[in-house]
Design a protein around this motif. Structure first.
Motif, PDB file in Angstrom:
ATOM      1  N   LYS A 163      42.846  86.147  37.181  1.00 34.37           N
ATOM      2  CA  LYS A 163      43.605  87.384  37.393  1.00 34.37           C
ATOM      3  C   LYS A 163      45.055  87.159  36.972  1.00 34.37           C
ATOM      4  N   GLU A 164      45.578  85.986  37.360  1.00 38.65           N
ATOM      5  CA  GLU A 164      46.947  85.640  36.990  1.00 38.65           C
ATOM      6  C   GLU A 164      47.096  85.512  35.477  1.00 38.65           C
ATOM      7  N   LEU A 165      46.087  84.882  34.849  1.00 36.46           N
ATOM      8  CA  LEU A 165      46.132  84.767  33.380  1.00 36.46           C
ATOM      9  C   LEU A 165      46.158  86.155  32.750  1.00 36.46           C
ATOM     10  N   ALA A 166      45.329  87.065  33.313  1.00 36.60           N
ATOM     11  CA  ALA A 166      45.232  88.415  32.746  1.00 36.60           C
ATOM     12  C   ALA A 166      46.551  89.168  32.883  1.00 36.60           C
ATOM     13  N   GLN A 167      47.301  88.849  33.957  1.00 37.05           N
ATOM     14  CA  GLN A 167      48.596  89.524  34.132  1.00 37.05           C
ATOM     15  C   GLN A 167      49.597  89.102  33.055  1.00 37.05           C
ATOM     16  N   LYS A 168      49.385  87.870  32.525  1.00 31.77           N
ATOM     17  CA  LYS A 168      50.318  87.377  31.494  1.00 31.77           C
ATOM     18  C   LYS A 168      49.805  87.647  30.086  1.00 31.77           C
ATOM     19  N   ASP A 169      48.480  87.821  29.958  1.00 34.46           N
ATOM     20  CA  ASP A 169      47.872  87.915  28.634  1.00 34.46           C
ATOM     21  C   ASP A 169      47.069  89.220  28.550  1.00 34.46           C
ATOM     22  N   SER A 170      47.607  90.193  27.796  1.00 34.89           N
ATOM     23  CA  SER A 170      46.993  91.528  27.800  1.00 34.89           C
ATOM     24  C   SER A 170      45.645  91.561  27.071  1.00 34.89           C
ATOM     25  N   SER A 171      45.262  90.462  26.404  1.00 29.81           N
ATOM     26  CA  SER A 171      43.946  90.484  25.742  1.00 29.81           C
ATOM     27  C   SER A 171      42.816  90.246  26.759  1.00 29.81           C
ATOM     28  N   ILE A 172      43.175  89.844  27.979  1.00 23.90           N
ATOM     29  CA  ILE A 172      42.155  89.667  29.033  1.00 23.90           C
ATOM     30  C   ILE A 172      42.233  90.859  29.991  1.00 23.90           C
ATOM     31  N   LYS A 173      41.085  91.500  30.196  1.00 25.15           N
ATOM     32  CA  LYS A 173      41.050  92.657  31.096  1.00 25.15           C
ATOM     33  C   LYS A 173      40.417  92.218  32.416  1.00 25.15           C
ATOM     34  N   TYR A 174      41.093  92.454  33.540  1.00 25.10           N
ATOM     35  CA  TYR A 174      40.562  92.085  34.862  1.00 25.10           C
ATOM     36  C   TYR A 174      40.167  93.364  35.592  1.00 25.10           C
ATOM     37  N   ILE A 175      38.869  93.483  35.894  1.00 24.75           N
ATOM     38  CA  ILE A 175      38.347  94.719  36.481  1.00 24.75           C
ATOM     39  C   ILE A 175      37.841  94.448  37.900  1.00 24.75           C
ATOM     40  N   THR A 176      38.213  95.293  38.871  1.00 22.73           N
ATOM     41  CA  THR A 176      37.599  95.164  40.208  1.00 22.73           C
ATOM     42  C   THR A 176      36.704  96.377  40.446  1.00 22.73           C
ATOM     43  N   ILE A 177      35.564  96.111  41.095  1.00 24.16           N
ATOM     44  CA  ILE A 177      34.544  97.143  41.310  1.00 24.16           C
ATOM     45  C   ILE A 177      34.149  97.112  42.791  1.00 24.16           C
ATOM     46  N   ASP A 178      33.983  98.285  43.382  1.00 23.30           N
ATOM     47  CA  ASP A 178      33.501  98.357  44.762  1.00 23.30           C
ATOM     48  C   ASP A 178      31.986  98.125  44.764  1.00 23.30           C
ATOM     49  N   GLY A 179      31.537  97.044  45.412  1.00 25.21           N
ATOM     50  CA  GLY A 179      30.113  96.684  45.383  1.00 25.21           C
ATOM     51  C   GLY A 179      29.297  97.329  46.478  1.00 25.21           C
ATOM     52  N   GLU A 180      29.915  98.195  47.321  1.00 27.17           N
ATOM     53  CA  GLU A 180      29.182  98.715  48.481  1.00 27.17           C
ATOM     54  C   GLU A 180      28.198  99.850  48.163  1.00 27.17           C
ATOM     55  N   PRO A 181      28.530 100.786  47.262  1.00 26.04           N
ATOM     56  CA  PRO A 181      27.578 101.872  47.001  1.00 26.04           C
ATOM     57  C   PRO A 181      26.276 101.385  46.361  1.00 26.04           C
ATOM     58  N   ASP A 182      25.367 102.338  46.095  1.00 27.43           N
ATOM     59  CA  ASP A 182      24.086 101.964  45.503  1.00 27.43           C
ATOM     60  C   ASP A 182      24.282 101.426  44.070  1.00 27.43           C
ATOM     61  N   LEU A 183      23.221 100.785  43.561  1.00 24.63           N
ATOM     62  CA  LEU A 183      23.323 100.086  42.273  1.00 24.63           C
ATOM     63  C   LEU A 183      23.798 100.981  41.129  1.00 24.63           C
ATOM     64  N   ASP A 184      23.295 102.237  41.099  1.00 22.50           N
ATOM     65  CA  ASP A 184      23.661 103.139  39.990  1.00 22.50           C
ATOM     66  C   ASP A 184      25.139 103.497  40.027  1.00 22.50           C
ATOM     67  N   THR A 185      25.659 103.725  41.255  1.00 20.33           N
ATOM     68  CA  THR A 185      27.081 104.082  41.382  1.00 20.33           C
ATOM     69  C   THR A 185      27.941 102.903  40.939  1.00 20.33           C
ATOM     70  N   VAL A 186      27.539 101.693  41.366  1.00 20.01           N
ATOM     71  CA  VAL A 186      28.311 100.505  40.981  1.00 20.01           C
ATOM     72  C   VAL A 186      28.258 100.340  39.461  1.00 20.01           C
ATOM     73  N   LYS A 187      27.053 100.531  38.922  1.00 20.33           N
ATOM     74  CA  LYS A 187      26.873 100.386  37.467  1.00 20.33           C
ATOM     75  C   LYS A 187      27.766 101.379  36.712  1.00 20.33           C
ATOM     76  N   ASN A 188      27.802 102.645  37.187  1.00 13.27           N
ATOM     77  CA  ASN A 188      28.608 103.654  36.488  1.00 13.27           C
ATOM     78  C   ASN A 188      30.092 103.325  36.559  1.00 13.27           C
TER      79      ASN A 188
END
Ligand code: AMP
Length: 224
Positions: free
Chosen positions: A193-218
């Motif tokens: 995450k720290e590397l991504a903050q310094k290097d814009s070629s790395i994208k750091y994504i956070t996802i909420d894992g609590e909903p059902d699989l399809d919602t998480v996938k979308n």
């Protein structure tokens, strides 16, 4: 596209990883599955790994790190890879970062799936593995992905459960490694995450894992 997937055991990391792998034609490298294949095949590596896995401990870095770094050099990784289950601690993160730099391999995306520890624990204890494809989702505690009787809901394959998924003590240990943000898996995620903050070629994504699989996938697909 080269990517890392983080998420506690039971967060749907393997299932979501399989979807991304298919969409982008990536090699899906799952450290836990490599160990399990070796255990099944009765190899030396499998014998060594089993004693740690059954207790919920990490297989030592001197076994795991070279195994994964070698795997990244194989032909099917040339069009991109998705690492799932590695790095699992800060040392593995540092060694992976060093190896990527040395090989001039880019890291494009890091995904972190967020999930509360108790919810993750219940999901783990209910999950069942299909003999034909470990990523066929089957969980006896989740209505949307309940097995078809005692068979896989996707392909009717035989189902089994992992010994380390039925042992609350081992689950607790695996989670204490995951949620440890100074040396454990979250520390590895935050390293990138720290590397991504310094290097814009790395994208750091956070996802909420609590909903059902399809919602998480979308949510995941929309953020990729
Ligand atoms: P998983 O399928 O990801 O839950 O992994 C199952 C088990 O394999 C873990 O509890 C560890 O014992 C071992 N394992 C998987 N990945 C790693 C890793 N990166 N480093 C050390 N041990 C690992």
């Amino acid at each position: 596209m080269n990517s890392l997937f983080f998420g506690p055991n039971g967060s749907g990391k393997g299932t979501q990883g399989a979807i991304v792998k298919k969409k982008y034609g990536l090699a899906h490298i799952e450290s836990g599955a490599i160990f399990r294949d070796n255990i099944k095949g009765g190899t030396e590596l499998g014998k060594k790994a089993k004693e740690y896995i059954d207790k919920g401990d990490l297989v030592p870095d001197d076994i795991t790190i070279p195994m994964i770094l070698d795997r990244l050099k194989q032909d099917d990784c040339k069009n991109g890879w998705l690492l799932d289950g590695f790095p699992r601690n800060k040392n593995q993160a540092i060694k992976l970062d060093e190896a990527l730099k040395k090989e001039s391999m880019a890291l494009d995306i890091v995904v972190e799936i967020l999930l509360d520890k108790e919810i993750a624990k219940n999901r783990i204890m209910g999950r069942r593995l299909c003999e034909n494809d470990n990523n066929h989702p089957n969980n006896i505690f989740i209505d949307a992905i309940k097995p078809n009787g005692d068979k896989c809901r996707v392909c009717e394959g035989e189902l089994s459960s992992r010994a380390d998924d039925q042992d609350e003590y081992a689950i607790g240990k695996r989670h204490s490694i995951y949620y440890n943000d100074t040396e454990g898996t979250l520390a590895a995620a935050y390293y990138f995450k720290e590397l991504a903050q310094k290097d814009s070629s790395i994208k750091y994504i956070t996802i909420d894992g609590e909903p059902d699989l399809d919602t998480v996938k979308n949510e995941l697909i929309s953020k990729l």
